[in-house]
Enzyme design. Structure first.
Site, PDB file in Angstrom:
ATOM      1  N   LYS A 194      45.474  41.838  44.301  1.00  0.00           N
ATOM      2  CA  LYS A 194      45.433  41.105  43.032  1.00  0.00           C
ATOM      3  C   LYS A 194      46.340  39.886  43.177  1.00  0.00           C
ATOM      4  O   LYS A 194      47.538  40.014  43.411  1.00  0.00           O
ATOM      5  CB  LYS A 194      45.916  42.002  41.898  1.00  0.00           C
ATOM      6  CG  LYS A 194      45.976  41.279  40.558  1.00  0.00           C
ATOM      7  CD  LYS A 194      46.307  42.217  39.430  1.00  0.00           C
ATOM      8  CE  LYS A 194      46.479  41.467  38.124  1.00  0.00           C
ATOM      9  NZ  LYS A 194      46.794  42.355  37.010  1.00  0.00           N
ATOM     10  N   LYS A 247      40.718  40.742  43.410  1.00  0.00           N
ATOM     11  CA  LYS A 247      40.713  40.058  42.119  1.00  0.00           C
ATOM     12  C   LYS A 247      41.579  38.816  42.189  1.00  0.00           C
ATOM     13  O   LYS A 247      42.708  38.923  42.670  1.00  0.00           O
ATOM     14  CB  LYS A 247      41.273  41.034  41.076  1.00  0.00           C
ATOM     15  CG  LYS A 247      41.454  40.435  39.710  1.00  0.00           C
ATOM     16  CD  LYS A 247      42.221  41.372  38.833  1.00  0.00           C
ATOM     17  CE  LYS A 247      42.534  40.641  37.539  1.00  0.00           C
ATOM     18  NZ  LYS A 247      43.451  41.336  36.721  1.00  0.00           N
TER      19      LYS A 247
HETATM   20  C1  PBG Z   1      46.838  43.368  33.542  1.00  0.00           C
HETATM   21  C2  PBG Z   1      45.604  42.654  33.900  1.00  0.00           C
HETATM   22  C3  PBG Z   1      45.321  41.274  33.885  1.00  0.00           C
HETATM   23  C4  PBG Z   1      43.962  41.146  34.178  1.00  0.00           C
HETATM   24  C5  PBG Z   1      43.465  42.431  34.391  1.00  0.00           C
HETATM   25  N1  PBG Z   1      44.498  43.336  34.243  1.00  0.00           N
HETATM   26  C6  PBG Z   1      46.186  40.122  33.531  1.00  0.00           C
HETATM   27  C7  PBG Z   1      47.266  39.688  34.426  1.00  0.00           C
HETATM   28  O1  PBG Z   1      47.541  40.261  35.476  1.00  0.00           O
HETATM   29  O2  PBG Z   1      47.932  38.745  34.002  1.00  0.00           O
HETATM   30  C8  PBG Z   1      43.184  39.865  34.211  1.00  0.00           C
HETATM   31  C9  PBG Z   1      41.721  40.011  33.998  1.00  0.00           C
HETATM   32  C10 PBG Z   1      40.998  38.744  33.709  1.00  0.00           C
HETATM   33  O3  PBG Z   1      41.526  37.629  33.790  1.00  0.00           O
HETATM   34  O4  PBG Z   1      39.803  38.850  33.381  1.00  0.00           O
HETATM   35  N2  PBG Z   1      47.845  43.325  34.456  1.00  0.00           N
END
Ligand code: PBG
Length: 321
Positions: A194, A247
């Site tokens: 991520k 992601k």
């Molecule tokens: C929570 C999380 C996030 C997203 C998914 N889980 C936000 C972040 O990490 O700031 C983002 C998903 C999206 O942008 O569609 N940690």
């Protein structure tokens, strides 16, 4: 001039094109993210994500039934609690918004694969993904809270828990917590690679999870790094992740494709909020056909090697298929 090999022969008709198509998309591999919030009787449009709503738990069952009718069998839940605090306690309460929404969905459509995001950022008053100690997020103090949240969601009936906090050891901590509580069959989908991405902006305004100070670069990955993603994925698999995720998707198709080559576990790709919002705003301006562009985007993610795709386009795509 004599041309022997004519590629165009196979493109001459709709029937031929369909036979030659290398990549097929089906509704069964799409996961629809859903924002569930406190309150009653609420279906509330999200300004930064046209076409996406926040639902209160009593309204989410109807939405999931509508998704099931068009072939979407899986959803990924994000919770918006009434109260936020320093430790994100609403994330791991059995009376919290996610356990409520999970039971509502299981009542409405029992066969739905219910996935629940496991993180603290929507539940903390500072908006970070873990416990603040000094000036940063303390990794090891955060782990038991993530594990507690995962167990609460499994107890409510979630099939899959998806840790997205990017804490080291989070998959192992959650696997340990689930097994100890008797939830040996609850699936873990790790947000393994991520990235600290600009493309989460619309999500953060939808979920009210923007960090109140600093940023997430000390825990989420540097967009420059692909080899490190392979290391993160390998670690998650060793810790017991059943599914690994990359992601965002579009700016990281190389990472998806390399992970596909290296690992024999299911690979999920998250087509995130910013990717969705960019396409929607271009379409709203009349610059592109949004439905066609969305299909093309999802095909690219599938072609790169994703097995399942988490996308805000799920509903509109499933209607086109
Ligand atoms: C929570 C999380 C996030 C997203 C998914 N889980 C936000 C972040 O990490 O700031 C983002 C998903 C999206 O942008 O569609 N940690």
């Amino acid at each position: 001039m004599e041309i022997k090999s004519r590629s165009r022969r196979l493109r001459g008709s709709e029937g031929l094109r369909s036979l030659m198509s290398e990549t097929k998309l089906s509704a069964g591999e799409l996961v629809a993210p859903i924002f569930v919030r406190y309150g009653k009787g609420i279906v509330e449009p999200i300004a930064s994500m046209p076409g996406i709503n926040r639902y209160s738990a009593d309204k989410v069952g109807d939405y999931v039934s509508a998704l099931a009718e068009i072939g979407i069998k899986s959803v990924l839940l994000f919770g918006i609690p009434r109260h936020k605090d320093r430790l994100g306690t609403a994330a791991y309460s059995d009376e919290g918004i996610i356990p409520k929404a999970v039971s509502a969905i299981k009542d409405a459509v029992p066969s739905t694969v219910v996935m629940a995001d496991v993180c603290l950022c929507e539940y903390t008053d500072h908006g970070h993904c873990g416990v603040i100690r000094g000036t940063g997020v303390d990794n090891d103090m955060t782990l038991p809270l993530l594990s507690k949240a995962a167990v609460a969601y499994a107890r409510a009936g979630a099939d899959v828990v998806a840790p997205s906090a990017m804490m080291d050891g989070q998959v192992a901590a959650i696997r340990g917590g689930l097994d100890a509580a008797g939830y040996k069959d609850t699936v873990i989908m790790g947000y393994s690679a991520k990235y600290a991405s600009e493309f989460y902006g619309p999500f953060r305004s939808a979920a009210g999870s923007t960090p109140q100070f600093g940023n997430r670069k000390a825990y989420q990955m540097d967009p420059a790094n692909a080899r490190e993603a392979m290391k993160e994925i390998e670690l998650d698999i060793k810790e017991g992740a059943d599914i690994v995720m990359i992601k965002p998707a579009l700016a990281y198709l190389d990472v998806i494709s390399e992970a596909r080559r290296r690992f024999n576990v299911p690979i999920a790709a998250y087509n995130v909020s910013g990717e969705y919002a960019m396409l929607k705003s271009a379409a709203a301006n009349g610059w592109i056909d949004g439905d066609k562009a969305a299909l093309e985007v999802l095909l690219s993610i599938k072609r790169a090697g994703a097995d399942l795709i988490i996308t805000y386009h799920a509903e509109t795509i499933a209607r086109q298929l």
